[in-house]
Write a protein that holds these residues in place. Structure first.
Motif, PDB file in Angstrom:
ATOM      1  N   TYR A  54      18.533  -9.415   5.603  1.00 52.97           N
ATOM      2  CA  TYR A  54      18.397 -10.857   5.380  1.00 52.97           C
ATOM      3  C   TYR A  54      19.686 -11.603   5.723  1.00 52.97           C
ATOM      4  CZ  TYR A  54      14.156  -9.542   2.793  1.00 52.97           C
ATOM      5  OH  TYR A  54      12.931  -9.028   2.434  1.00 52.97           O
TER       6      TYR A  54
ATOM      7  N   HIS B  27       1.604 -13.173  -6.412  1.00 57.46           N
ATOM      8  CA  HIS B  27       2.795 -13.919  -6.801  1.00 57.46           C
ATOM      9  C   HIS B  27       2.753 -15.316  -6.183  1.00 57.46           C
ATOM     10  CE1 HIS B  27       5.279  -9.946  -7.491  1.00 57.46           C
ATOM     11  NE2 HIS B  27       4.138  -9.965  -8.145  1.00 57.46           N
TER      12      HIS B  27
ATOM     13  N   ALA C 134       9.314 -11.334   4.305  1.00 58.68           N
ATOM     14  CA  ALA C 134      10.375 -12.323   4.523  1.00 58.68           C
ATOM     15  C   ALA C 134      11.046 -12.128   5.872  1.00 58.68           C
ATOM     16  CB  ALA C 134      11.397 -12.234   3.394  1.00 58.68           C
TER      17      ALA C 134
ATOM     18  N   ASP D 202      13.383  -8.080  -2.170  1.00 58.44           N
ATOM     19  CA  ASP D 202      13.617  -6.637  -2.223  1.00 58.44           C
ATOM     20  C   ASP D 202      15.065  -6.297  -1.857  1.00 58.44           C
ATOM     21  OD1 ASP D 202      12.658  -7.749   0.220  1.00 58.44           O
ATOM     22  OD2 ASP D 202      12.456  -5.739   1.056  1.00 58.44           O
TER      23      ASP D 202
ATOM     24  N   GLY E   6      12.110 -14.594  -1.856  1.00 58.31           N
ATOM     25  CA  GLY E   6      11.632 -13.980  -3.106  1.00 58.31           C
ATOM     26  C   GLY E   6      11.235 -15.044  -4.106  1.00 58.31           C
TER      27      GLY E   6
ATOM     28  N   GLU F 202       7.482 -15.266   0.140  1.00 59.90           N
ATOM     29  CA  GLU F 202       6.901 -14.302  -0.810  1.00 59.90           C
ATOM     30  C   GLU F 202       5.902 -13.396  -0.102  1.00 59.90           C
ATOM     31  OE1 GLU F 202       7.473 -13.409  -4.138  1.00 59.90           O
ATOM     32  OE2 GLU F 202       6.060 -11.909  -3.432  1.00 59.90           O
ATOM     33  N   VAL F 203       6.027 -12.085  -0.314  1.00 65.50           N
ATOM     34  CA  VAL F 203       5.141 -11.130   0.349  1.00 65.50           C
ATOM     35  C   VAL F 203       3.858 -10.869  -0.434  1.00 65.50           C
ATOM     36  CG1 VAL F 203       6.057  -8.987  -0.673  1.00 65.50           C
ATOM     37  CG2 VAL F 203       5.148  -8.967   1.657  1.00 65.50           C
TER      38      VAL F 203
ATOM     39  N   SER G 240      12.330 -13.302 -13.409  1.00 65.14           N
ATOM     40  CA  SER G 240      12.840 -14.602 -12.956  1.00 65.14           C
ATOM     41  C   SER G 240      14.280 -14.758 -13.436  1.00 65.14           C
ATOM     42  CB  SER G 240      12.006 -15.741 -13.553  1.00 65.14           C
ATOM     43  OG  SER G 240      10.631 -15.521 -13.348  1.00 65.14           O
ATOM     44  N   VAL G 241      15.052 -15.601 -12.783  1.00 64.01           N
ATOM     45  CA  VAL G 241      16.382 -15.911 -13.292  1.00 64.01           C
ATOM     46  C   VAL G 241      16.236 -16.483 -14.704  1.00 64.01           C
ATOM     47  CG1 VAL G 241      17.453 -16.310 -11.022  1.00 64.01           C
ATOM     48  CG2 VAL G 241      16.407 -18.244 -12.256  1.00 64.01           C
TER      49      VAL G 241
ATOM     50  N   LEU H 137       8.426 -14.978  -6.458  1.00 64.27           N
ATOM     51  CA  LEU H 137       7.769 -14.525  -7.697  1.00 64.27           C
ATOM     52  C   LEU H 137       6.855 -15.647  -8.208  1.00 64.27           C
ATOM     53  CD1 LEU H 137       7.566 -12.010  -9.550  1.00 64.27           C
ATOM     54  CD2 LEU H 137       9.297 -13.047 -11.010  1.00 64.27           C
TER      55      LEU H 137
ATOM     56  N   ASP I  70      16.783 -13.242  -3.149  1.00 62.15           N
ATOM     57  CA  ASP I  70      16.371 -12.637  -4.427  1.00 62.15           C
ATOM     58  C   ASP I  70      15.102 -11.798  -4.258  1.00 62.15           C
ATOM     59  OD1 ASP I  70      16.517 -12.100  -7.144  1.00 62.15           O
ATOM     60  OD2 ASP I  70      15.492 -13.942  -7.736  1.00 62.15           O
TER      61      ASP I  70
ATOM     62  N   SER J 221      12.631 -19.969 -10.254  1.00 63.24           N
ATOM     63  CA  SER J 221      13.890 -20.435  -9.650  1.00 63.24           C
ATOM     64  C   SER J 221      13.615 -21.516  -8.612  1.00 63.24           C
ATOM     65  CB  SER J 221      14.669 -19.268  -9.033  1.00 63.24           C
ATOM     66  OG  SER J 221      13.856 -18.531  -8.129  1.00 63.24           O
TER      67      SER J 221
HETATM   68  N1  SAH Z   1      13.447 -15.821  -7.370  1.00 64.72           N
HETATM   69  C1  SAH Z   1      12.482 -15.524  -8.431  1.00 64.72           C
HETATM   70  C2  SAH Z   1      12.396 -14.017  -8.679  1.00 64.72           C
HETATM   71  C3  SAH Z   1      12.066 -13.220  -7.448  1.00 64.72           C
HETATM   72  S1  SAH Z   1      11.594 -11.541  -7.850  1.00 64.72           S
HETATM   73  C4  SAH Z   1      12.931 -16.222  -9.705  1.00 64.72           C
HETATM   74  O1  SAH Z   1      14.093 -16.022 -10.107  1.00 64.72           O
HETATM   75  O2  SAH Z   1      12.132 -16.945 -10.306  1.00 64.72           O
HETATM   76  C5  SAH Z   1      11.475 -10.878  -6.233  1.00 64.72           C
HETATM   77  C6  SAH Z   1      10.252 -11.344  -5.437  1.00 64.72           C
HETATM   78  O3  SAH Z   1      10.456 -10.915  -4.090  1.00 64.72           O
HETATM   79  C7  SAH Z   1       8.941 -10.716  -5.891  1.00 64.72           C
HETATM   80  O4  SAH Z   1       7.967 -11.713  -6.132  1.00 64.72           O
HETATM   81  C8  SAH Z   1       8.518  -9.835  -4.730  1.00 64.72           C
HETATM   82  O5  SAH Z   1       7.122  -9.760  -4.507  1.00 64.72           O
HETATM   83  C9  SAH Z   1       9.200 -10.538  -3.559  1.00 64.72           C
HETATM   84  N2  SAH Z   1       9.407  -9.674  -2.400  1.00 64.72           N
HETATM   85  C10 SAH Z   1       9.668  -8.331  -2.382  1.00 64.72           C
HETATM   86  N3  SAH Z   1       9.764  -7.893  -1.128  1.00 64.72           N
HETATM   87  C11 SAH Z   1       9.556  -8.942  -0.318  1.00 64.72           C
HETATM   88  C12 SAH Z   1       9.511  -9.121   1.107  1.00 64.72           C
HETATM   89  N4  SAH Z   1       9.697  -8.089   1.934  1.00 64.72           N
HETATM   90  N5  SAH Z   1       9.287 -10.356   1.589  1.00 64.72           N
HETATM   91  C13 SAH Z   1       9.097 -11.409   0.739  1.00 64.72           C
HETATM   92  N6  SAH Z   1       9.120 -11.305  -0.595  1.00 64.72           N
HETATM   93  C14 SAH Z   1       9.339 -10.089  -1.118  1.00 64.72           C
END
Ligand code: SAH
Ligand code: DHB
Ligand code: MG
Length: 222
Positions: A148, A94, A118, A141, A65, A89-90, A40-41, A67, A139, A71
């Motif tokens: 994106y 999570h 996403a 992949d 993203g 979120e994928v 996470s951030v 998680l 944030d 954030s």
């Molecule tokens: N923004 C969060 C951290 C995100 S970590 C924070 O700072 O609190 C990255 C997240 O992206 C992970 O949970 C991962 O499962 C997700 N992710 C990875 N590939 C993805 C995709 N193709 N589509 C959606 N989410 C994805």
């Protein structure tokens, strides 16, 4: 490549300027207990995102993203009454942890978690011509960042801020011959931002409890 002072200064900044917050602390504990990665951030970065959203008066925020929703909680707290945060979120686990954390933060009514890849959710939102977002935080992949970007721009209006996390990667970003596909993705993302006719941007390096990394900040100008 770390320096104990980076952590010390992050703690100093957190203690002085980022008020202790049981909801955010509980979100990180829940993420850890569920075995989610500690990516996470950081608290000062989360507050930075909240302040940015407040500075531009963001009413609609998109996050790619989720998680554990850490954030997302910071960003959602920037919203005025009637505001909305959409986060993508994928990973089903999570998304479940994030839903619990966002519920505990009393933000379930203003946060939509879209489970799925996403890219597909973004394409669906473009096709449905949803209202433009005022701030977009990328944030997920890293190899997909270049995919994106054009969708984020399509979901923007002049004035939208598009912020991408993890664009420095301990400095690896300057190596055009890197074999790391995440580095490739982020390099390509920055190149697309640089030459996009609708974007004006900068890159800020960061150090702290998350090591050495950075944000690309782009503003949609037209
Ligand atoms: N923004 C969060 C951290 C995100 S970590 C924070 O700072 O609190 C990255 C997240 O992206 C992970 O949970 C991962 O499962 C997700 N992710 C990875 N590939 C993805 C995709 N193709 N589509 C959606 N989410 C994805
Ligand atoms: C990773 C992903 C992130 O979004 C982050 O902020 C730090 C690390 C990772 O995938 O390693
Ligand atoms: Mg990140």
């Amino acid at each position: 490549m770390t320096d104990v002072r980076w952590d010390d200064v992050d703690r100093y900044a957190s203690d002085l300027l980022v008020r202790p917050d049981e909801t955010l602390a509980a979100a990180l504990r829940a993420a850890d207990a569920a075995g989610l990665p500690p990516i996470s951030v950081s608290p000062p970065q989360g507050k930075f995102l909240m302040l940015l959203a407040q500075a531009i008066g963001a009413c609609r925020i998109l996050e790619i993203g989720t998680l554990a929703g850490y954030s997302a909680i910071w960003l959602a707290r920037a919203l005025p009454a009637g505001g909305r945060l959409v986060t993508l979120e994928v990973d089903a686990k999570h998304a479940r942890v994030a839903r619990e954390n966002i519920g505990r933060a009393q933000l379930a009514d203003i946060v939509d978690i879209h489970e799925g890849r996403a890219i597909e959710t973004l394409e669906r939102m473009v096709a449905a011509a949803v209202d433009a977002f005022d701030l977009i935080f990328i944030d997920a992949d890293k190899p997909s960042y270049p995919l994106y970007l054009p969708l984020a721009v399509e979901l923007s209006h002049p004035g939208t801020l598009i912020i991408a996390d993890n664009v420095v990667r301990k400095g690896a970003i300057v190596d055009p011959d890197s074999s790391d596909e995440r580095v490739h993705g982020v390099r390509r993302y920055n190149e697309l931002v640089a030459r996009h006719p609708r974007l004006d941007a900068t890159l800020l390096q960061t150090v702290g409890v998350k090591g050495y990394d950075g944000f690309t900040l782009a503003r949609v100008v037209k």
